[in-house]
Write a protein that holds these residues in place. Structure first.
Motif, PDB file in Angstrom:
ATOM      1  N   TYR A  42       0.843  -1.201   0.000  1.00  0.00           N
ATOM      2  CA  TYR A  42       0.000   0.000   0.000  1.00  0.00           C
ATOM      3  C   TYR A  42       0.874   1.245   0.000  1.00  0.00           C
ATOM      4  N   ALA A  43       0.351   2.310  -0.608  1.00  0.00           N
ATOM      5  CA  ALA A  43       1.073   3.578  -0.585  1.00  0.00           C
ATOM      6  C   ALA A  43       0.824   4.268   0.753  1.00  0.00           C
ATOM      7  N   ALA A  44       1.786   5.062   1.181  1.00  0.00           N
ATOM      8  CA  ALA A  44       1.626   5.949   2.329  1.00  0.00           C
ATOM      9  C   ALA A  44       1.145   5.258   3.599  1.00  0.00           C
ATOM     10  N   VAL A  45       1.894   4.264   4.041  1.00  0.00           N
ATOM     11  CA  VAL A  45       1.592   3.639   5.326  1.00  0.00           C
ATOM     12  C   VAL A  45       2.465   4.302   6.395  1.00  0.00           C
ATOM     13  N   ALA A  46       1.833   4.892   7.394  1.00  0.00           N
ATOM     14  CA  ALA A  46       2.588   5.581   8.439  1.00  0.00           C
ATOM     15  C   ALA A  46       2.748   4.663   9.644  1.00  0.00           C
ATOM     16  N   ALA A  47       3.988   4.569  10.136  1.00  0.00           N
ATOM     17  CA  ALA A  47       4.267   3.704  11.282  1.00  0.00           C
ATOM     18  C   ALA A  47       3.411   4.108  12.488  1.00  0.00           C
ATOM     19  N   GLU A  48       3.146   5.419  12.611  1.00  0.00           N
ATOM     20  CA  GLU A  48       2.385   5.829  13.801  1.00  0.00           C
ATOM     21  C   GLU A  48       0.923   5.387  13.718  1.00  0.00           C
ATOM     22  N   ASP A  49       0.365   5.306  12.513  1.00  0.00           N
ATOM     23  CA  ASP A  49      -0.995   4.767  12.366  1.00  0.00           C
ATOM     24  C   ASP A  49      -1.021   3.292  12.753  1.00  0.00           C
ATOM     25  N   VAL A  50      -0.009   2.565  12.291  1.00  0.00           N
ATOM     26  CA  VAL A  50       0.065   1.142  12.621  1.00  0.00           C
ATOM     27  C   VAL A  50       0.194   0.983  14.128  1.00  0.00           C
ATOM     28  N   GLU A  51       1.052   1.811  14.712  1.00  0.00           N
ATOM     29  CA  GLU A  51       1.273   1.694  16.151  1.00  0.00           C
ATOM     30  C   GLU A  51      -0.003   1.982  16.945  1.00  0.00           C
ATOM     31  N   GLN A  52      -0.720   3.016  16.520  1.00  0.00           N
ATOM     32  CA  GLN A  52      -1.976   3.361  17.200  1.00  0.00           C
ATOM     33  C   GLN A  52      -2.966   2.196  17.141  1.00  0.00           C
ATOM     34  N   PHE A  53      -3.075   1.625  15.947  1.00  0.00           N
ATOM     35  CA  PHE A  53      -4.000   0.511  15.734  1.00  0.00           C
ATOM     36  C   PHE A  53      -3.596  -0.669  16.618  1.00  0.00           C
ATOM     37  N   VAL A  54      -2.311  -0.967  16.625  1.00  0.00           N
ATOM     38  CA  VAL A  54      -1.794  -2.088  17.408  1.00  0.00           C
ATOM     39  C   VAL A  54      -2.039  -1.869  18.903  1.00  0.00           C
ATOM     40  N   ARG A  55      -1.785  -0.653  19.354  1.00  0.00           N
ATOM     41  CA  ARG A  55      -2.000  -0.347  20.774  1.00  0.00           C
ATOM     42  C   ARG A  55      -3.473  -0.513  21.155  1.00  0.00           C
ATOM     43  N   ARG A  56      -4.339  -0.051  20.255  1.00  0.00           N
ATOM     44  CA  ARG A  56      -5.767  -0.134  20.548  1.00  0.00           C
ATOM     45  C   ARG A  56      -6.190  -1.602  20.686  1.00  0.00           C
ATOM     46  N   LEU A  57      -5.690  -2.433  19.798  1.00  0.00           N
ATOM     47  CA  LEU A  57      -6.036  -3.856  19.847  1.00  0.00           C
ATOM     48  C   LEU A  57      -5.452  -4.517  21.094  1.00  0.00           C
ATOM     49  N   ALA A  58      -4.240  -4.087  21.475  1.00  0.00           N
ATOM     50  CA  ALA A  58      -3.600  -4.672  22.661  1.00  0.00           C
ATOM     51  C   ALA A  58      -4.388  -4.302  23.917  1.00  0.00           C
ATOM     52  N   ARG A  59      -4.857  -3.059  23.962  1.00  0.00           N
ATOM     53  CA  ARG A  59      -5.650  -2.640  25.125  1.00  0.00           C
ATOM     54  C   ARG A  59      -6.920  -3.470  25.251  1.00  0.00           C
ATOM     55  N   ARG A  60      -7.439  -3.922  24.122  1.00  0.00           N
ATOM     56  CA  ARG A  60      -8.665  -4.730  24.150  1.00  0.00           C
ATOM     57  C   ARG A  60      -8.362  -6.222  24.279  1.00  0.00           C
ATOM     58  N   HIS A  61      -7.132  -6.567  24.567  1.00  0.00           N
ATOM     59  CA  HIS A  61      -6.737  -7.968  24.745  1.00  0.00           C
ATOM     60  C   HIS A  61      -7.004  -8.794  23.485  1.00  0.00           C
ATOM     61  N   LEU A  62      -6.792  -8.199  22.337  1.00  0.00           N
ATOM     62  CA  LEU A  62      -6.958  -8.943  21.083  1.00  0.00           C
ATOM     63  C   LEU A  62      -5.611  -9.411  20.539  1.00  0.00           C
ATOM     64  N   ILE A  63      -4.564  -8.607  20.771  1.00  0.00           N
ATOM     65  CA  ILE A  63      -3.209  -9.048  20.437  1.00  0.00           C
ATOM     66  C   ILE A  63      -2.327  -8.840  21.664  1.00  0.00           C
ATOM     67  N   GLU A  64      -1.194  -9.552  21.662  1.00  0.00           N
ATOM     68  CA  GLU A  64      -0.277  -9.456  22.807  1.00  0.00           C
ATOM     69  C   GLU A  64       1.148  -9.653  22.307  1.00  0.00           C
ATOM     70  N   PRO A  65       2.137  -9.244  23.120  1.00  0.00           N
ATOM     71  CA  PRO A  65       3.527  -9.483  22.717  1.00  0.00           C
ATOM     72  C   PRO A  65       3.804 -10.976  22.631  1.00  0.00           C
ATOM     73  N   ASP A  66       4.616 -11.356  21.656  1.00  0.00           N
ATOM     74  CA  ASP A  66       4.929 -12.769  21.471  1.00  0.00           C
ATOM     75  C   ASP A  66       5.720 -13.297  22.659  1.00  0.00           C
ATOM     76  N   ASP A  67       6.563 -12.426  23.216  1.00  0.00           N
ATOM     77  CA  ASP A  67       7.347 -12.813  24.382  1.00  0.00           C
ATOM     78  C   ASP A  67       6.591 -12.365  25.631  1.00  0.00           C
ATOM     79  N   PRO A  68       6.121 -13.293  26.410  1.00  0.00           N
ATOM     80  CA  PRO A  68       5.276 -12.916  27.550  1.00  0.00           C
ATOM     81  C   PRO A  68       6.003 -12.058  28.584  1.00  0.00           C
ATOM     82  N   THR A  69       7.337 -11.999  28.542  1.00  0.00           N
ATOM     83  CA  THR A  69       8.034 -11.147  29.509  1.00  0.00           C
ATOM     84  C   THR A  69       7.990  -9.682  29.102  1.00  0.00           C
ATOM     85  N   GLU A  70       7.691  -9.434  27.830  1.00  0.00           N
ATOM     86  CA  GLU A  70       7.512  -8.056  27.376  1.00  0.00           C
ATOM     87  C   GLU A  70       6.141  -7.581  27.821  1.00  0.00           C
TER      88      GLU A  70
END
Lengths: 96, 415
Positions: free
Chosen positions: A65-93
């Protein structure tokens, strides 16, 4: 760490990524409900396979895709993590 | 990158496989009298319902009841749902969830288990359930976690256990649950009958919310995640019931009746069709009952001009009906409702004049047209044998029934 800097993301237990032929859209199915995804959202989640951090996800998306901003990805990822939908692969993180 | 918008199709199906349940919880929201029912839908009918639901857009099915484990065909139902792409949640009391049964369900593709507990303290929990089941539930929780399935522990809160919020959080941590759902009782069915016995005081409700906030602060982003459903009647803003009538979810009752929510069948003047009468798609999109309270056009004042009308949808239609006799009224929980004093009166009254709860009874099983009364209403001295399908006893005739989908051999609990 806040999502970047090497935290690799994966779907939480009981969370499934799928495609809904009725709506022709990506979907994230989880114990509490369903998230209907747009194309880039589905693409990010497909990359949350425990091997990529936010930079890696952004780089992979940029090849498609054109024009993918890392900060948009990060925001999306954080939002999903807050909802317990994704998590760090390493449980110590904490990743968040 | 945000989620795609809603499209008018349902996402979730609450499949109430049976009203039978070995537990006696007075807070049960199942109907007190399910009425003349044609019995439970058979396995093939449930498979058809799931097919129709998937074609309609449903992505998630909550297999509930009653106690869904009383149906022996449950693994087959899960397998069918899984095969057609549905996410499957089992909503269970757990007392019949043996290792073998869980293995069969896991092999069938079960995605998630929600297990109810009645309290964190065994004696109190067993008193609420009316059966000594707490220890079995804890064992079931351990099996679910060992099987690698996500576990939600659910506790319905009411006057007798709402003080146990911190202990329930500790229990969920101990069980390694992914999620703890603390849901204040919703006053429908048996819970409505028992409202005066169950309603917490305002002080209790406030203390529970404070305990939840403290637990969330302590747990941060860790597990268990705490989902809290507040005490609706103590509020002055109505709940966004079902996220709107006929908006995102539907319920199919044990006899096949299709409902916008599990409590809606009580609303008089609405004709709810069954899956034996029409396809789900037709019922969802075109039946008058499903269209009656969709959107905002049906609203009167104070809802019609309210800036919150798209947020709370006027509250709960069933609650409006129960309290005012008019399902199109503003939910009296809303402080703008002309009937709001009813709600404040109910809360005050329950605090000042509490009552004893009436334990839930299971309906007759429906097998062999069994309609006999239950033990509580049978004449003193009568010696009817225990029905293998439903406890307490309903009829000798039941006993001869070859258990169809189910029998209670593993679900009935010595008590």
């Amino acid at each position: 760490m806040a999502g970047g800097g090497g935290v690799r993301w994966r779907l939480c237990r009981g969370v499934r990524l799928g495609h809904d032929p009725v709506r022709d859209t990506g979907v994230l199915l989880h114990p509490e409900g369903v998230l209907l995804l747009n194309e880039t959202g589905a693409a990010v989640l497909a990359l949350c396979d425990g091997t990529a951090d936010v930079d890696g996800i952004t780089a992979a998306l940029s090849r498609r895709y054109a024009a993918v901003a890392a900060e948009d990805v990060e925001q999306f990822v954080r939002r999903l993590a807050r909802r317990h939908l994704i998590e760090p692969d390493d449980p110590t993180e904490t990743g968040r | 990158m945000s989620a795609a918008p809603q499209d008018g199709r349902p996402l979730g199906l609450l499949a109430e496989l049976t009203y039978r349940c070995p537990l006696r919880c007075a807070y049960c929201s199942n109907p007190v009298d399910p009425g003349a029912s044609a019995g439970e839908l058979a396995f093939a009918e449930w498979c058809r319902v799931l097919d129709e639901a998937r074609a309609l857009g449903v992505l998630q099915v909550h297999l509930s009841g009653g106690e869904p484990l009383v149906r022996r065909d449950l693994p087959g139902i899960v397998a069918h749902a899984h095969r057609i792409g549905l996410y499957t949640s089992l909503i269970t009391g757990g007392q019949a969830l043996s290792a073998a049964r869980l293995a069969a369900l896991t092999a069938a593709g079960l995605d998630h288990v929600q297990l109810s507990v009645q309290d964190a303290r065994a004696a109190e929990a067993d008193a609420i359930a009316g059966r000594p089941v707490h220890a079995r539930k804890l064992a079931a929780a351990a099996l679910v976690v060992r099987a690698g399935l996500p576990l939600t522990v659910n506790a319905v809160l009411h006057r007798a256990n709402i003080g146990s919020v911190p202990a329930l959080v500790a229990l969920a941590e101990h069980l390694r649950a992914d999620r703890l759902e603390l849901a204040n009782a919703q006053y429908y069915g048996w819970a409505l009958l028992n409202r005066r016995a169950l309603l917490p005081t305002r002080e209790q409700a406030d203390a529970a919310e404070a305990a939840v906030r403290a637990a969330r602060r302590r747990l941060g982003d860790g597990r268990p995640e705490i989902v809290y459903v507040p005490a609706d009647l103590h509020d002055d803003v109505p709940k966004p019931c079902m996220q709107g009538w006929g908006a995102r979810q539907l319920t199919v009752a044990p006899d096949g009746k299709v409902l916008p929510c599990p409590a809606a069948a009580q609303i008089s003047g609405l004709a709810f069709l069954t899956v034996r009468q029409a396809p789900l798609e037709e019922i969802w999109f075109r039946s008058p009952a499903f269209n009656r309270f969709r959107g905002t056009d049906w609203m009167r004042e104070p809802c019609r001009s309210c800036p919150r009308r798209e947020l709370d949808h006027g509250g709960c239609r069933c609650q409006a009906f129960q309290l005012t006799g008019d399902a199109a009224a503003t939910d009296p929980v809303c402080r703008l409702s002309p009937h709001h004093a009813l709600v404040t009166g109910i809360v005050r009254d329950a605090g000042e004049r509490p009552a004893e709860p009436v334990p839930r009874r299971s309906p007759p099983c429906g097998l062999n047209s069994c309609r006999a009364p239950h033990s509580s209403s049978r004449p003193a001295g009568s010696r009817r044998p225990t029905c293998p399908c439903c406890r307490p006893p309903c009829s000798a005739r039941c006993r001869s029934a070859a258990p169809v989908s189910g029998s209670a051999t593993s679900s009935s609990v010595p008590g």
